[in-house]
Design a protein around this motif. Structure first.
Motif, short mmCIF file in Angstrom:
data_model
loop_
_atom_site.label_atom_id
_atom_site.label_comp_id
_atom_site.label_asym_id
_atom_site.label_seq_id
_atom_site.Cartn_x
_atom_site.Cartn_y
_atom_site.Cartn_z
N UNK A 1 0.85 -1.18 0.00
CA UNK A 1 0.00 0.00 0.00
C UNK A 1 0.89 1.24 0.00
N UNK A 2 1.00 1.90 -1.13
CA UNK A 2 1.82 3.11 -1.24
C UNK A 2 1.00 4.27 -1.78
N UNK A 3 -0.32 4.24 -1.56
CA UNK A 3 -1.21 5.22 -2.17
C UNK A 3 -1.84 6.14 -1.13
N UNK A 4 -2.18 7.34 -1.59
CA UNK A 4 -2.97 8.27 -0.80
C UNK A 4 -4.16 8.68 -1.66
N UNK A 5 -5.24 9.05 -1.00
CA UNK A 5 -6.45 9.44 -1.72
C UNK A 5 -7.01 10.71 -1.11
N UNK A 6 -7.56 11.57 -1.98
CA UNK A 6 -8.19 12.81 -1.54
C UNK A 6 -9.57 12.89 -2.16
N UNK B 1 -6.82 -6.60 -3.79
CA UNK B 1 -7.14 -5.42 -2.99
C UNK B 1 -5.91 -5.01 -2.18
N UNK B 2 -5.54 -3.75 -2.31
CA UNK B 2 -4.39 -3.19 -1.60
C UNK B 2 -4.87 -2.38 -0.39
N UNK B 3 -5.97 -1.63 -0.56
CA UNK B 3 -6.47 -0.79 0.53
C UNK B 3 -7.94 -0.49 0.32
N UNK B 4 -8.63 -0.26 1.44
CA UNK B 4 -10.03 0.19 1.46
C UNK B 4 -10.09 1.53 2.18
N UNK B 5 -11.13 2.30 1.89
CA UNK B 5 -11.37 3.49 2.68
C UNK B 5 -11.87 3.05 4.06
N UNK B 6 -11.43 3.76 5.09
CA UNK B 6 -11.83 3.43 6.45
C UNK B 6 -13.29 3.82 6.66
N UNK B 7 -13.64 5.03 6.25
CA UNK B 7 -15.01 5.53 6.37
C UNK B 7 -15.75 5.30 5.06
N UNK B 8 -17.07 5.42 5.11
CA UNK B 8 -17.89 5.31 3.90
C UNK B 8 -17.72 6.59 3.07
N UNK B 9 -17.00 6.49 1.99
CA UNK B 9 -16.77 7.63 1.11
C UNK B 9 -17.98 7.75 0.19
N UNK B 10 -18.65 8.92 0.19
CA UNK B 10 -19.81 9.07 -0.70
C UNK B 10 -19.37 9.09 -2.16
N UNK B 11 -20.33 8.85 -3.05
CA UNK B 11 -20.06 8.89 -4.48
C UNK B 11 -19.58 10.30 -4.84
N UNK B 12 -18.41 10.38 -5.46
CA UNK B 12 -17.80 11.67 -5.79
C UNK B 12 -16.57 11.42 -6.65
N UNK C 1 -6.33 9.81 -6.53
CA UNK C 1 -5.48 8.80 -5.91
C UNK C 1 -4.08 8.91 -6.50
N UNK C 2 -3.08 8.92 -5.62
CA UNK C 2 -1.68 9.00 -6.04
C UNK C 2 -0.94 7.87 -5.35
N UNK C 3 -0.17 7.10 -6.14
CA UNK C 3 0.62 5.99 -5.60
C UNK C 3 2.10 6.26 -5.89
N UNK C 4 2.94 6.00 -4.88
CA UNK C 4 4.37 6.31 -5.02
C UNK C 4 5.16 5.18 -5.65
N UNK C 5 4.69 3.95 -5.58
CA UNK C 5 5.39 2.81 -6.16
C UNK C 5 5.16 2.80 -7.67
#
Length: 140
Positions: free
Chosen positions: A38-43, A70-81, A85-89
């Motif tokens: 998991x080398x990603x961040x999401x905004x 699957x590498x990662x899930x959102x912790x909270x329920x992210x609404x449709x929007x 996503x940026x990954x460093x690897x």
């Protein structure tokens, strides 16, 4: 049945620096490499960081012969929007899509089964009541 089939998530979109639109609640980051880290961040659409977590068990998604891990899930329920996503690897291909879970199928499945078995059960009850009434009349 149409609702049940409508809940099948589409193919995940490649993480390539462009924003990705989520049509339903939830965010999952996938990779085609089974051992990807998991080398990603999401905004989110407002630029706020979306908290991500590594799944506690091995998860994969098969989409028409393409296998995604699957590498990662959102912790909270992210609404449709729209999310960024940026990954460093750079040596691994990452993809982003809807969060696949059993609960997205449960509601439509129960409604589908209920629309079939509900009227069938009512019909059986009415037939049984009719037969009981006929037997009581015949005895008199």
């Amino acid at each position: 049945m149409v609702q049940l089939l409508g809940n099948i998530p589409g193919s995940p979109a490649r993480v390539d620096g462009r924003p990705v639109g989520l049509e339903r609640v939830g965010l999952t980051i996938f990779s085609t490499d089974r051992d990807a880290v998991q080398s990603c961040t999401a905004k989110d659409a407002s630029g706020n960081e979306i908290a991500l977590e590594v799944p506690s068990r091995h998860e994969q998604w098969d989409d028409a012969g393409d296998l995604y891990y699957v590498v990662a899930h959102s912790v909270e329920r992210v609404p449709a929007q729209t999310v960024q996503v940026v990954c460093t690897d750079q040596n691994t291909s990452y993809f982003v899509g809807q969060r696949q879970s059993a609960d997205m199928f449960v509601g439509p499945l129960v409604r589908t089964l209920g629309s079939f078995f509900g009227p069938a059960a009512i019909g059986v009850v009415l037939i049984v009541i009719d037969q009981v009434r006929r037997r009581r009349r015949a005895v008199r």
